[in-house]
Design a protein around this motif. Structure first.
Motif, PDB file in Angstrom:
ATOM      1  N   PRO A   1       0.824  -1.212   0.000  1.00  0.00           N
ATOM      2  CA  PRO A   1       0.000   0.000   0.000  1.00  0.00           C
ATOM      3  C   PRO A   1       0.859   1.264   0.000  1.00  0.00           C
ATOM      4  O   PRO A   1       1.916   1.315   0.623  1.00  0.00           O
ATOM      5  CB  PRO A   1      -0.800  -0.128   1.301  1.00  0.00           C
TER       6      PRO A   1
ATOM      7  N   ARG B   1       3.847   2.871  -5.834  1.00  0.00           N
ATOM      8  CA  ARG B   1       3.435   2.934  -7.231  1.00  0.00           C
ATOM      9  C   ARG B   1       3.463   1.521  -7.790  1.00  0.00           C
ATOM     10  O   ARG B   1       4.363   0.742  -7.481  1.00  0.00           O
ATOM     11  CB  ARG B   1       4.343   3.856  -8.022  1.00  0.00           C
ATOM     12  N   ALA B   2       2.481   1.202  -8.639  1.00  0.00           N
ATOM     13  CA  ALA B   2       2.383  -0.134  -9.215  1.00  0.00           C
ATOM     14  C   ALA B   2       1.698  -0.050 -10.574  1.00  0.00           C
ATOM     15  O   ALA B   2       0.978   0.901 -10.853  1.00  0.00           O
ATOM     16  CB  ALA B   2       1.579  -1.040  -8.283  1.00  0.00           C
TER      17      ALA B   2
ATOM     18  N   ILE C   1      -0.980  -0.674 -13.505  1.00  0.00           N
ATOM     19  CA  ILE C   1      -2.415  -0.944 -13.624  1.00  0.00           C
ATOM     20  C   ILE C   1      -2.769  -0.967 -15.104  1.00  0.00           C
ATOM     21  O   ILE C   1      -2.060  -0.416 -15.932  1.00  0.00           O
ATOM     22  CB  ILE C   1      -3.281   0.121 -12.903  1.00  0.00           C
TER      23      ILE C   1
ATOM     24  N   TRP D   1      -1.018   3.028  -5.155  1.00  0.00           N
ATOM     25  CA  TRP D   1      -2.006   2.056  -4.724  1.00  0.00           C
ATOM     26  C   TRP D   1      -2.736   2.560  -3.481  1.00  0.00           C
ATOM     27  O   TRP D   1      -2.141   2.824  -2.456  1.00  0.00           O
ATOM     28  CB  TRP D   1      -1.314   0.742  -4.441  1.00  0.00           C
TER      29      TRP D   1
ATOM     30  N   THR E   1      -6.761   0.420   1.206  1.00  0.00           N
ATOM     31  CA  THR E   1      -6.582  -0.556   0.128  1.00  0.00           C
ATOM     32  C   THR E   1      -7.694  -1.598   0.058  1.00  0.00           C
ATOM     33  O   THR E   1      -7.824  -2.269  -0.954  1.00  0.00           O
ATOM     34  CB  THR E   1      -5.237  -1.288   0.270  1.00  0.00           C
TER      35      THR E   1
ATOM     36  N   VAL F   1      -5.494  -4.819 -11.971  1.00  0.00           N
ATOM     37  CA  VAL F   1      -4.159  -4.824 -11.389  1.00  0.00           C
ATOM     38  C   VAL F   1      -3.467  -6.126 -11.780  1.00  0.00           C
ATOM     39  O   VAL F   1      -3.820  -7.188 -11.282  1.00  0.00           O
ATOM     40  CB  VAL F   1      -4.227  -4.702  -9.846  1.00  0.00           C
TER      41      VAL F   1
END
Length: 111
Positions: free
Chosen positions: A38, A41-42, A44, A59, A83, A105
């Motif tokens: 949490p 950055r990720a 998507i 996230w 989250t 995701v």
């Protein structure tokens, strides 16, 4: 969604995976991320007009205002986000539950 996961593949592999669903294009250069948590950055997958794009996003969803204060009543200096949204009938979440705010995701394993 689990609160920790991995992406141990690259954007080209993600694009190949979703190709049957809809052609996708890369908006950011995806690196291998062995641990995503949490407030990180990720990658998507989201719609941009009619295009499916791979992008990076922080996230989490905005925390309800009543949870942004300390037990003594002082405002917290940062919002780490939420989250796991379990009570979708709460007024605070309604604007965030629309298609415009949804994404997929991609992940390879849970941490």
């Amino acid at each position: 969604m689990c609160n920790a996961y991995n992406v141990t593949t690259n954007a080209d592999a993600i694009i190949a995976l979703v190709k049957a669903w809809r052609p996708a294009r890369r908006k950011s250069n995806q690196e291998i991320l062995p641990g995503i948590f949490p407030n990180y950055r990720a990658p998507i997958l989201r719609l941009e007009g009619d295009d499916l794009v791979i992008d990076d996003a922080l996230w989490g969803s905005p925390t309800p205002a009543e949870h942004l204060v300390t037990p003594t009543g002082k405002p917290k200096s940062d919002d780490r986000g939420i989250t796991n949204i379990r009570q979708t009938d709460v007024e605070h979440w309604r604007p965030w539950l629309s298609v415009e705010h949804s994404c997929h995701v991609p992940f390879t394993t849970f941490s």
